[in-house]
Design a protein around this motif. Structure first.
Motif, PDB file in Angstrom:
ATOM      1  N   ILE A 197      -7.849   4.584   7.336  1.00 15.36           N
ATOM      2  CA  ILE A 197      -7.229   3.312   7.715  1.00 15.36           C
ATOM      3  C   ILE A 197      -6.749   3.268   9.167  1.00 15.36           C
ATOM      4  N   ASN A 198      -6.334   4.408   9.689  1.00 12.70           N
ATOM      5  CA  ASN A 198      -5.864   4.400  11.080  1.00 12.70           C
ATOM      6  C   ASN A 198      -7.011   4.025  12.010  1.00 12.70           C
ATOM      7  N   GLY A 199      -6.732   3.162  12.962  1.00 12.63           N
ATOM      8  CA  GLY A 199      -7.764   2.636  13.842  1.00 12.63           C
ATOM      9  C   GLY A 199      -8.170   1.225  13.448  1.00 12.63           C
TER      10      GLY A 199
ATOM     11  N   GLY B 224       0.800  -1.224   0.000  1.00 11.09           N
ATOM     12  CA  GLY B 224       0.000   0.000   0.000  1.00 11.09           C
ATOM     13  C   GLY B 224       0.825   1.264   0.000  1.00 11.09           C
ATOM     14  N   GLY B 225       2.104   1.177  -0.392  1.00  7.06           N
ATOM     15  CA  GLY B 225       2.924   2.378  -0.431  1.00  7.06           C
ATOM     16  C   GLY B 225       3.235   2.887   0.954  1.00  7.06           C
ATOM     17  N   ASP B 226       2.462   3.862   1.404  1.00  6.75           N
ATOM     18  CA  ASP B 226       2.705   4.438   2.727  1.00  6.75           C
ATOM     19  C   ASP B 226       1.870   3.731   3.803  1.00  6.75           C
ATOM     20  N   THR B 227       1.418   2.513   3.525  1.00 10.68           N
ATOM     21  CA  THR B 227       0.614   1.776   4.503  1.00 10.68           C
ATOM     22  C   THR B 227       1.547   1.144   5.534  1.00 10.68           C
ATOM     23  N   ASN B 228       1.891   1.861   6.565  1.00 15.41           N
ATOM     24  CA  ASN B 228       2.795   1.381   7.603  1.00 15.41           C
ATOM     25  C   ASN B 228       2.006   0.758   8.755  1.00 15.41           C
ATOM     26  N   THR B 229       2.629  -0.156   9.461  1.00 12.72           N
ATOM     27  CA  THR B 229       1.984  -0.805  10.602  1.00 12.72           C
ATOM     28  C   THR B 229       2.904  -0.790  11.809  1.00 12.72           C
TER      29      THR B 229
ATOM     30  N   ASP C  66      -0.433   2.706  10.942  1.00 11.21           N
ATOM     31  CA  ASP C  66       0.149   3.980  11.376  1.00 11.21           C
ATOM     32  C   ASP C  66       0.491   4.792  10.120  1.00 11.21           C
ATOM     33  N   VAL C  67      -0.521   5.437   9.602  1.00 11.65           N
ATOM     34  CA  VAL C  67      -0.402   6.097   8.297  1.00 11.65           C
ATOM     35  C   VAL C  67      -0.529   7.604   8.485  1.00 11.65           C
TER      36      VAL C  67
END
Length: 243
Positions: free
Chosen positions: A160-162, A104-109, A151-152
């Motif tokens: 997406i956060n949450g 997701g590119g900037d889809t950080n966790t 954590d985006v």
């Protein structure tokens, strides 16, 4: 006549002499009793066993589980001479990444909490030990969920956060292990498990597209869910105490 008198006299004195000698009967020998030392106590050759001193319960945790992000509290109880029941409950913390491919590119966790539950019935076949000591094998059912928070920053963060990506594993295994007790009732157990698990993964990502009418990027949330069955392997190294 004289010969007869002498013969009778000799016979009389012989009988008198025999009567004065005390006859002794050999004392009856007591049967010997052999003590047999067993892990469950001391028993005799008569077959009567003494008090059962075998271990009946244990509380432990899994060192390998902690290393992989699972923090279990495990209890084992002997309900029959060769059988025990075992239950485990714990939390998980995914500091080791889940088996996800996130594009997701900037889809950080980041790591988050999950849960883990296990239950097993174990058989101890050794003739030298009762449960819960020695070699054992059994059937275990389990459920384990590893979560990670998103954590985006930037576009779509509010979408997406949450949410969480998650990996849930539910299955059954044949386990083979060995448990030993040391001084101070400290117990160590190592085991290996092989079986099958149904694995469900849920991931999300943000997809952005350029909107010509507004001259800006629009973001939308895409969620993917996948369920598959795979072989499952386990390794355990447990430590605890029992009595």
């Amino acid at each position: 006549m004289r010969k007869n008198f002498i013969l009778i006299s000799a016979l009389f004195f012989s009988i008198l002499n025999y009567a004065q000698v005390k006859t002794t009967t050999p004392a009856k020998e007591e049967p010997s009793r052999i003590k047999v030392y067993t892990p469950g106590g001391i028993s005799s050759s008569s077959g009567k066993s003494s008090k059962d001193n075998s271990y009946k319960w244990a509380v432990k945790t899994d060192v390998f589980g902690i290393a992989s992000g699972e923090f279990p509290l495990i209890g084992e109880y002997r309900f029959a001479p060769k059988f025990s029941v075992e239950a485990s409950a714990g939390v998980t913390y995914a500091y080791i990444p889940n088996d996800f491919t996130l594009d997701g590119g900037d889809t950080n966790t980041k790591a988050a909490m999950g849960t883990a539950f296990r239950a097993a019935v174990k058989f101890y076949p050794s003739a030298d030990y009762d449960a819960i000591e020695g070699w054992n094998f059994g059937i275990q059912v389990f459920s384990k969920t590893m979560n990670r928070d998103y954590d985006v920053t930037g576009d779509g963060a509010n979408l997406i956060n949450g949410l969480k990506d998650s990996k849930s594993k539910t299955g059954i295994s044949l386990i083979i292990g060995k448990q030993i007790f040391e001084d101070s009732n400290v117990t160590f157990e190592s085991f290996f498990g092989i079986g099958f698990a149904s694995i469900k993964t849920e991931t999300s990502k943000i997809e952005s597209s350029y909107n010509n009418s507004t001259s800006s990027y629009d973001s939308k949330l895409l969620t993917t869910s996948l369920t598959e069955s795979k072989p499952n392997f386990q390794l355990g190294l447990r430590i605890g105490f029992g009595n």
